[in-house]
Design an enzyme around this catalytic site. Structure first.
Site, PDB file in Angstrom:
ATOM      1  N   GLY A 278       0.783  -1.226   0.000  1.00 49.75           N
ATOM      2  CA  GLY A 278       0.000   0.000   0.000  1.00 49.75           C
ATOM      3  C   GLY A 278       0.815   1.276   0.000  1.00 49.75           C
ATOM      4  N   GLU A 320       4.719  -6.139   1.400  1.00 50.94           N
ATOM      5  CA  GLU A 320       4.191  -6.565   0.097  1.00 50.94           C
ATOM      6  C   GLU A 320       3.936  -5.398  -0.843  1.00 50.94           C
ATOM      7  OE1 GLU A 320       0.660  -8.361   1.871  1.00 50.94           O
ATOM      8  OE2 GLU A 320       1.536 -10.321   1.558  1.00 50.94           O
ATOM      9  N   PRO A 321       4.980  -4.665  -1.234  1.00 49.82           N
ATOM     10  CA  PRO A 321       4.750  -3.548  -2.155  1.00 49.82           C
ATOM     11  C   PRO A 321       4.441  -4.051  -3.567  1.00 49.82           C
ATOM     12  CG  PRO A 321       7.104  -3.877  -1.837  1.00 49.82           C
ATOM     13  CD  PRO A 321       6.410  -4.859  -0.924  1.00 49.82           C
ATOM     14  N   GLY A 322       3.448  -3.471  -4.190  1.00 46.73           N
ATOM     15  CA  GLY A 322       3.153  -3.778  -5.586  1.00 46.73           C
ATOM     16  C   GLY A 322       3.370  -2.506  -6.391  1.00 46.73           C
ATOM     17  N   ARG A 323       2.447  -1.570  -6.182  1.00 48.06           N
ATOM     18  CA  ARG A 323       2.500  -0.276  -6.855  1.00 48.06           C
ATOM     19  C   ARG A 323       3.862   0.406  -6.710  1.00 48.06           C
ATOM     20  NH1 ARG A 323      -2.256   2.715  -6.976  1.00 48.06           N
ATOM     21  NH2 ARG A 323      -2.857   1.366  -5.252  1.00 48.06           N
ATOM     22  N   ARG A 360      -8.324   3.245 -13.741  1.00 48.65           N
ATOM     23  CA  ARG A 360      -8.173   3.827 -12.402  1.00 48.65           C
ATOM     24  C   ARG A 360      -8.814   5.205 -12.275  1.00 48.65           C
ATOM     25  NH1 ARG A 360      -4.033   5.142 -10.319  1.00 48.65           N
ATOM     26  NH2 ARG A 360      -4.625   4.691  -8.187  1.00 48.65           N
ATOM     27  N   TYR A 364     -11.421   5.098  -9.447  1.00 46.03           N
ATOM     28  CA  TYR A 364     -10.994   5.687  -8.172  1.00 46.03           C
ATOM     29  C   TYR A 364     -10.858   7.192  -8.236  1.00 46.03           C
ATOM     30  CZ  TYR A 364      -9.033   0.925  -7.628  1.00 46.03           C
ATOM     31  OH  TYR A 364      -8.831  -0.422  -7.576  1.00 46.03           O
ATOM     32  N   CYS A 391     -17.327   4.056 -25.630  1.00 46.09           N
ATOM     33  CA  CYS A 391     -18.679   4.619 -25.660  1.00 46.09           C
ATOM     34  C   CYS A 391     -19.166   4.850 -24.240  1.00 46.09           C
ATOM     35  CB  CYS A 391     -19.605   3.677 -26.397  1.00 46.09           C
ATOM     36  SG  CYS A 391     -19.047   3.423 -28.070  1.00 46.09           S
ATOM     37  N   GLU A 392     -18.585   5.849 -23.599  1.00 44.83           N
ATOM     38  CA  GLU A 392     -18.854   6.072 -22.188  1.00 44.83           C
ATOM     39  C   GLU A 392     -18.265   7.439 -21.858  1.00 44.83           C
ATOM     40  OE1 GLU A 392     -19.914   4.033 -19.375  1.00 44.83           O
ATOM     41  OE2 GLU A 392     -19.462   5.915 -18.345  1.00 44.83           O
TER      42      GLU A 392
END
Ligand SMILES: *Cc1c(COP(=O)(O)O)cnc(C)c1O
Length: 463
Positions: A278, A320-323, A360, A364, A391-392
Site C-alpha cells: 500500500g 508486500e509492495p506492488g505499486r 483507475r 478511483y 462509448c462512455e
C-alpha cells in the site's frame, strides 16, 4: 497571455474552470522524475527516450497504445526494497499490480518473493520458475481447486482469510499428507489512503478476520489445533497509496498486541508478521512518496519497539509492495486522435485507448499527469482532458492536465506511472484490444506481453 491561432479553449488562469489542477508548469517540456521512470529523458531533437529508445520508434515498431516499461528502473526499485529490508526480512512483490513471466524472472533474480491471489497468478509465477516456497497465496475466496494446487506446489505460505478457510486449507493439506505454512490475515481497525488514516475504522469489509471482539484470537486458537496447518504469523494490510506511516504504527501496535495475547494464552511466539503493502507513489508532481530505506527503517523500528514493550522476540517482518515497485516504471504511450476545444471549458484530447487500458481514473477518481513526447513545443499551455475512444462519457484517462496548445492529431503523448493496476485491470470493453507491454533496456525493446489481436477475441467467441 495571448491566444495562439489554434482554437484551444481557455488558457488564462482567471477563466479556467474548476478542476483538480494547479497552475500550469513553467515548462511543459520538462519531465519530472518523480513521475517518470528513471531512464526517461529527451534526445537532442526533443523526442522522449526511455532505456535509450526513442518513443517514435517504439510507436512505429509496436503500435499504440502500448505500455512501455523501463526494465532497469523496475530492477532498481525491486533491489532498493530488497536492500532496504535486508536479510532478516522478506519483500513480497504484489503480483496483482502487474504480473508477467518476465517480471517473475526479474523478481527472482533480484531476490524478491511474490504474492499471488488467484490460480492464474499462481500459474504465471510457477511457469516462470519462481520457487514455490517464495510464493504467498492470498485472497478472500480461494477455491478448493486453487488451494489444492497451491498446497501441492508447495507455496511458502497461504494467507488465511476466514474461519471456513482455516478448516478448508487444513483439510486439503492433511489429505495431501502435508502441513501447510500459513498466516492469518486480520483487520486491525485501521484504514489508510494517501495522506490520511482512520484508526477507528470498523472492520466492515470482505478481507481478513477482525481483531475486534476476540475473533482474530479465536482464529489463532483454531489454527493452532489443526494438524494440516503450521501457523507462522499474522498478516495485516491497511490500504493503498499511503504516504503517512502512522497508520502502520497503529497496525503494528495492534498486531503485536495479538502476538502477545497468543504467547500468554498458548505459550507460542509466532515467528512472522506481515504488514502488507500500500505504499504510495507519485502520480503527479504534487505527490511526495517515501524512499524504501525510510519505510524499512520506520517499520522495523515500530515493530522492534512494540515487541520490546511486549517482551516478545522481534518476529521476521515481511512487506508486500506492488505499486511502489512497478507503478513508476511504465508509461502508456498513446497517439493523439481528435482534439476538441470546448469554449470556456477545456480541450478534449482523444487517444487510441482509454478506460480499457487505464480504469483507475474512472474507478478511483485517480489523478495522472501527461506529456507530449514525440516533440517539444513552445506553444502556451492549454487545459486538457485526455479521454479514450470508448462509448462512455466517464472514459477519462487524465482529468485535468496542461498540454501545449499546438497539440495535433498524430502527436504522441504519454501518461506516466501506469505500471501498476493498468494492464492488470485492462478490459476488452467495446472489443478494444488490450495493449502490449514493451520492456526497454540498454537501447533494446522487447515485447513481454503481446498486443491482443482480433483473432484472440474471436477465438474466445465460440459462436
Ligand atoms: C493489494 C495488496 C498489496 C499491494 O498493494 P500496493 O498498493 O500495490 O502496494 C499487498 N498486500 C495485499 C494483501 C494486497 O491486497
Amino acid at each position: 497571455m495571448s491566444r495562439s491561432a489554434h482554437p484551444a479553449g481557455p488558457r488564462h488562469a482567471d477563466v479556467l474552470p474548476e478542476g483538480h489542477y494547479s497552475a500550469p508548469p513553467a515548462d511543459l517540456n520538462t519531465l519530472d522524475h518523480k513521475v517518470w521512470a528513471q531512464t526517461v529523458g529527451r534526445d537532442a531533437d526533443g523526442v522522449v527516450t526511455v532505456g535509450g529508445v526513442d518513443v517514435r520508434r517504439l510507436a512505429e515498431e509496436f503500435g499504440t497504445p502500448a505500455y512501455i516499461l523501463d526494465e532497469a528502473d523496475f530492477r532498481a526499485r525491486a533491489r532498493a526494497w530488497r536492500t532496504a529490508f535486508g536479510p532478516d526480512a522478506d519483500v513480497f512483490y504484489a503480483g496483482k499490480a502487474f504480473l508477467s513471466r518476465a517480471v517473475v524472472r526479474w523478481l527472482d533474480e533480484e531476490g524478491l518473493n511474490l504474492d499471488v491471489c488467484s490460480g492464474g497468478e499462481l500459474a504465471t509465477a510457477l511457469s516462470a520458475g519462481m520457487p514455490a516456497e517464495r510464493i504467498a497465496f492470498h485472497g478472500n475466496n480461494k477455491s478448493t481447486d486453487e488451494i489444492r494446487r497451491a498446497v501441492e506446489a508447495g507455496v511458502g505460505r497461504i494467507v488465511l482469510d476466514s474461519f471456513q478457510e482455516i478448516v478448508r486449507v487444513a483439510h486439503i493439506a492433511q489429505s495431501l499428507g502435508k502441513r501447510q505454512k500459513a498466516q492469518i490475515r486480520i483487520t486491525v481497525g485501521v484504514e489508510a489512503h494517501t495522506h490520511e488514516f482512520i484508526a477507528t475504522a470498523h472492520e466492515d469489509q470482505k478481507f481478513g478476520i477482525p481483531l475486534a471482539g476476540g475473533q482474530a484470537a479465536e482464529a489463532v486458537r483454531r489454527a493452532l489445533q489443526l494438524d494440516g496447518l503450521e501457523l507462522i504469523g499474522i498478516h495485516s494490510h491497511i490500504g493503498s497509496q499511503i504516504f503517512d506511516m502512522s497508520g502502520f504504527e497503529v497496525a503494528a501496535h495492534r498486531v503485536v498486541g495479538l502476538l502477545k495475547d497468543v504467547r500468554d494464552e498458548h505459550g507460542v511466539e509466532l515467528p512472522e508478521i506481515d504488514l502488507g503493502g500500500g505504499l504510495g507513489i507519485a502520480y503527479t508532481s504534487d505527490d511526495d512518496p517515501r524512499e524504501p530505506h525510510e519505510i524499512a527503517k520506520a517499520l522495523t523500528e515500530i515493530v522492534t519497539r512494540e515487541c520490546e514493550a511486549a517482551r516478545l522476540r522481534t518476529p521476521r517482518i515481511s512487506v508486500e509492495p506492488g505499486r511502489a515497485i512497478v507503478g513508476p516504471t511504465a508509461f502508456t504511450l498513446y497517439e493523439v486522435g481528435t482534439v476538441k476545444p470546448l469554449d470556456g471549458l477545456r480541450t478534449y484530447v482523444s487517444v487510441d485507448g482509454g478506460m480499457s487500458d487505464n480504469i483507475r481514473t474512472a474507478l478511483y477518481d485517480a489523478e495522472y499527469s501527461v506529456a507530449l513526447v514525440s516533440r517539444t513545443s513552445t506553444a502556451e499551455p492549454m487545459l486538457a482532458r485526455v479521454v479514450g475512444k470508448h462509448c462512455e462519457s466517464g472514459d477519462i484517462v487524465v482529468k485535468d492536465a496542461f498540454l501545449p496548445a499546438d497539440l495535433a492529431p498524430g502527436d504522441l503523448i504519454a501518461v506516466p506511472a501506469t505500471g501498476a493496476y493498468c494492464r492488470s485491470m485492462a478490459s476488452n470493453y467495446n472489443h478494444v484490444l488490450r495493449p502490449p507491454v514493451v520492456a526497454v533496456r540498454d537501447g533494446e525493446a522487447r515485447v513481454i506481453v503481446r498486443r491482443e489481436t482480433e483473432e484472440d477475441l474471436l477465438r474466445l467467441d465460440v459462436g
